[in-house]
Design a protein around this motif. Structure first.
Motif, mmCIF file in Angstrom:
data_model
loop_
_atom_site.group_PDB
_atom_site.id
_atom_site.type_symbol
_atom_site.label_atom_id
_atom_site.label_comp_id
_atom_site.label_asym_id
_atom_site.label_seq_id
_atom_site.Cartn_x
_atom_site.Cartn_y
_atom_site.Cartn_z
ATOM 1 N N ASN A 1 28.094 -8.267 16.510
ATOM 2 C CA ASN A 1 29.347 -9.017 16.567
ATOM 3 C C ASN A 1 30.239 -8.432 17.646
ATOM 4 O O ASN A 1 30.280 -7.225 17.854
ATOM 5 N N ASP A 2 30.969 -9.308 18.311
ATOM 6 C CA ASP A 2 31.915 -8.867 19.323
ATOM 7 C C ASP A 2 32.993 -8.030 18.646
ATOM 8 O O ASP A 2 33.565 -8.450 17.640
ATOM 9 N N PRO A 3 33.294 -6.838 19.161
ATOM 10 C CA PRO A 3 34.281 -5.982 18.498
ATOM 11 C C PRO A 3 35.700 -6.534 18.538
ATOM 12 O O PRO A 3 36.522 -6.182 17.699
ATOM 13 N N VAL A 4 36.009 -7.395 19.482
ATOM 14 C CA VAL A 4 37.364 -7.947 19.584
ATOM 15 C C VAL A 4 37.518 -9.174 18.691
ATOM 16 O O VAL A 4 38.450 -9.264 17.901
ATOM 17 N N THR A 5 36.602 -10.129 18.803
ATOM 18 C CA THR A 5 36.740 -11.384 18.053
ATOM 19 C C THR A 5 36.063 -11.358 16.696
ATOM 20 O O THR A 5 36.430 -12.121 15.812
ATOM 21 N N GLY A 6 35.042 -10.517 16.543
ATOM 22 C CA GLY A 6 34.265 -10.514 15.304
ATOM 23 C C GLY A 6 33.196 -11.588 15.280
ATOM 24 O O GLY A 6 32.435 -11.695 14.322
ATOM 25 N N LEU A 7 33.123 -12.405 16.331
ATOM 26 C CA LEU A 7 32.123 -13.472 16.391
ATOM 27 C C LEU A 7 30.751 -12.906 16.739
ATOM 28 O O LEU A 7 30.646 -11.919 17.472
ATOM 29 N N ALA A 8 29.724 -13.550 16.231
ATOM 30 C CA ALA A 8 28.357 -13.153 16.530
ATOM 31 C C ALA A 8 28.085 -13.328 18.017
ATOM 32 O O ALA A 8 28.455 -14.341 18.604
ATOM 33 N N ARG A 9 27.481 -12.319 18.604
ATOM 34 C CA ARG A 9 27.099 -12.401 20.016
ATOM 35 C C ARG A 9 25.805 -13.206 20.095
ATOM 36 O O ARG A 9 24.739 -12.701 19.758
ATOM 37 N N ALA A 10 25.928 -14.422 20.533
ATOM 38 C CA ALA A 10 24.770 -15.311 20.630
ATOM 39 C C ALA A 10 25.094 -16.401 21.631
ATOM 40 O O ALA A 10 26.258 -16.579 22.028
ATOM 41 N N GLU A 11 24.077 -17.142 22.021
ATOM 42 C CA GLU A 11 24.273 -18.231 22.968
ATOM 43 C C GLU A 11 25.328 -19.197 22.439
ATOM 44 O O GLU A 11 25.263 -19.620 21.293
ATOM 45 N N GLY A 12 26.309 -19.486 23.253
ATOM 46 C CA GLY A 12 27.375 -20.401 22.882
ATOM 47 C C GLY A 12 28.689 -19.726 22.531
ATOM 48 O O GLY A 12 29.719 -20.383 22.428
ATOM 49 N N VAL A 13 28.680 -18.404 22.353
ATOM 50 C CA VAL A 13 29.906 -17.715 21.953
ATOM 51 C C VAL A 13 30.999 -17.856 23.014
ATOM 52 O O VAL A 13 32.185 -17.945 22.678
ATOM 53 N N GLU A 14 30.602 -17.913 24.282
ATOM 54 C CA GLU A 14 31.606 -18.064 25.345
ATOM 55 C C GLU A 14 32.295 -19.424 25.249
ATOM 56 O O GLU A 14 33.509 -19.535 25.460
ATOM 57 N N LEU A 15 31.530 -20.456 24.933
ATOM 58 C CA LEU A 15 32.114 -21.795 24.777
ATOM 59 C C LEU A 15 33.052 -21.850 23.583
ATOM 60 O O LEU A 15 34.111 -22.469 23.641
ATOM 61 N N VAL A 16 32.661 -21.198 22.500
ATOM 62 C CA VAL A 16 33.524 -21.149 21.315
ATOM 63 C C VAL A 16 34.828 -20.444 21.682
ATOM 64 O O VAL A 16 35.918 -20.896 21.313
ATOM 65 N N GLY A 17 34.722 -19.359 22.432
ATOM 66 C CA GLY A 17 35.920 -18.659 22.867
ATOM 67 C C GLY A 17 36.817 -19.534 23.723
ATOM 68 O O GLY A 17 38.037 -19.560 23.548
ATOM 69 N N ALA A 18 36.215 -20.276 24.640
ATOM 70 C CA ALA A 18 36.992 -21.099 25.571
ATOM 71 C C ALA A 18 37.609 -22.325 24.909
ATOM 72 O O ALA A 18 38.694 -22.766 25.304
ATOM 73 N N HIS A 19 36.957 -22.876 23.903
ATOM 74 C CA HIS A 19 37.444 -24.119 23.303
ATOM 75 C C HIS A 19 38.115 -23.934 21.946
ATOM 76 O O HIS A 19 38.981 -24.729 21.586
ATOM 77 N N CYS A 20 37.726 -22.917 21.207
ATOM 78 C CA CYS A 20 38.244 -22.764 19.843
ATOM 79 C C CYS A 20 39.323 -21.690 19.722
ATOM 80 O O CYS A 20 40.327 -21.882 19.039
ATOM 81 N N LEU A 21 39.100 -20.575 20.401
ATOM 82 C CA LEU A 21 40.031 -19.459 20.247
ATOM 83 C C LEU A 21 41.314 -19.644 21.040
ATOM 84 O O LEU A 21 42.230 -18.842 20.926
ATOM 85 N N VAL A 22 41.389 -20.716 21.798
ATOM 86 C CA VAL A 22 42.620 -21.041 22.512
ATOM 87 C C VAL A 22 43.731 -21.351 21.503
ATOM 88 O O VAL A 22 44.888 -21.008 21.718
ATOM 89 N N CYS A 23 43.361 -21.981 20.403
ATOM 90 C CA CYS A 23 44.363 -22.430 19.426
ATOM 91 C C CYS A 23 44.409 -21.607 18.144
ATOM 92 O O CYS A 23 45.430 -21.586 17.473
ATOM 93 N N HIS A 24 43.306 -20.992 17.767
ATOM 94 C CA HIS A 24 43.344 -20.246 16.511
ATOM 95 C C HIS A 24 42.469 -19.009 16.564
ATOM 96 O O HIS A 24 41.646 -18.835 17.462
ATOM 97 N N SER A 25 42.634 -18.180 15.570
ATOM 98 C CA SER A 25 41.927 -16.913 15.468
ATOM 99 C C SER A 25 40.454 -17.136 15.144
ATOM 100 O O SER A 25 40.084 -18.102 14.476
ATOM 101 N N SER A 26 39.633 -16.205 15.572
ATOM 102 C CA SER A 26 38.206 -16.267 15.239
ATOM 103 C C SER A 26 37.983 -16.098 13.740
ATOM 104 O O SER A 26 36.955 -16.510 13.217
ATOM 105 N N ARG A 27 38.951 -15.542 13.049
ATOM 106 C CA ARG A 27 38.820 -15.381 11.592
ATOM 107 C C ARG A 27 38.629 -16.731 10.898
ATOM 108 O O ARG A 27 37.952 -16.814 9.886
ATOM 109 N N LEU A 28 39.232 -17.762 11.445
ATOM 110 C CA LEU A 28 39.090 -19.094 10.872
ATOM 111 C C LEU A 28 37.639 -19.556 10.942
ATOM 112 O O LEU A 28 37.154 -20.245 10.047
ATOM 113 N N ILE A 29 36.945 -19.176 11.987
ATOM 114 C CA ILE A 29 35.532 -19.525 12.121
ATOM 115 C C ILE A 29 34.688 -18.652 11.212
ATOM 116 O O ILE A 29 33.856 -19.154 10.447
#
Length: 105
Positions: A19-47
């Motif tokens: 897991n990414d130490p900053v966001t807590g999201l799983a490091r896997a294909e697509g995490v950059e897109l989730v960061g760019a589209h989802c984390l703009v408005c809310h915390s990764s905790r919601l995911i």
């Protein structure tokens, strides 16, 4: 006994290390897109706290697009939903779960 305990600790540490130490999201294909589209408005905790099927994630995206001005995701949508389902999909039902681990004394 110690060997099994060390093996269990190493396995659990490896799972957290993926897991990414900053966001807590799983490091896997697509995490950059989730960061760019989802984390703009809310915390990764919601995911991280949610577990949804493909349909559930799509309904959530549609809800956010309709009610919270989420922009069209275009070609990124399938990759984002794939990431969410693989890493934050529904947990297995109790009939699919493995048995309890043996008690270590």
């Amino acid at each position: 006994m110690w060997f099994r305990l060390c093996l269990l600790l190493a396995w659990s540490t490896a799972a957290v290390a993926d897991n990414d130490p900053v966001t807590g999201l799983a490091r896997a294909e697509g995490v950059e897109l989730v960061g760019a589209h989802c984390l703009v408005c809310h915390s990764s905790r919601l995911i991280v706290q949610n577990r949804m099927s493909r349909e559930g994630w799509l309904q959530t995206i549609r809800y956010m697009q309709k009610n919270h001005n989420l922009w069209p995701l275009g070609e990124a949508e399938d990759l984002i939903v794939d990431y969410l389902v693989v890493n934050y999909g529904p947990l297995m039902s109790s009939s699919q779960r493995r048995g309890n681990l043996p008690y270590l004394d």
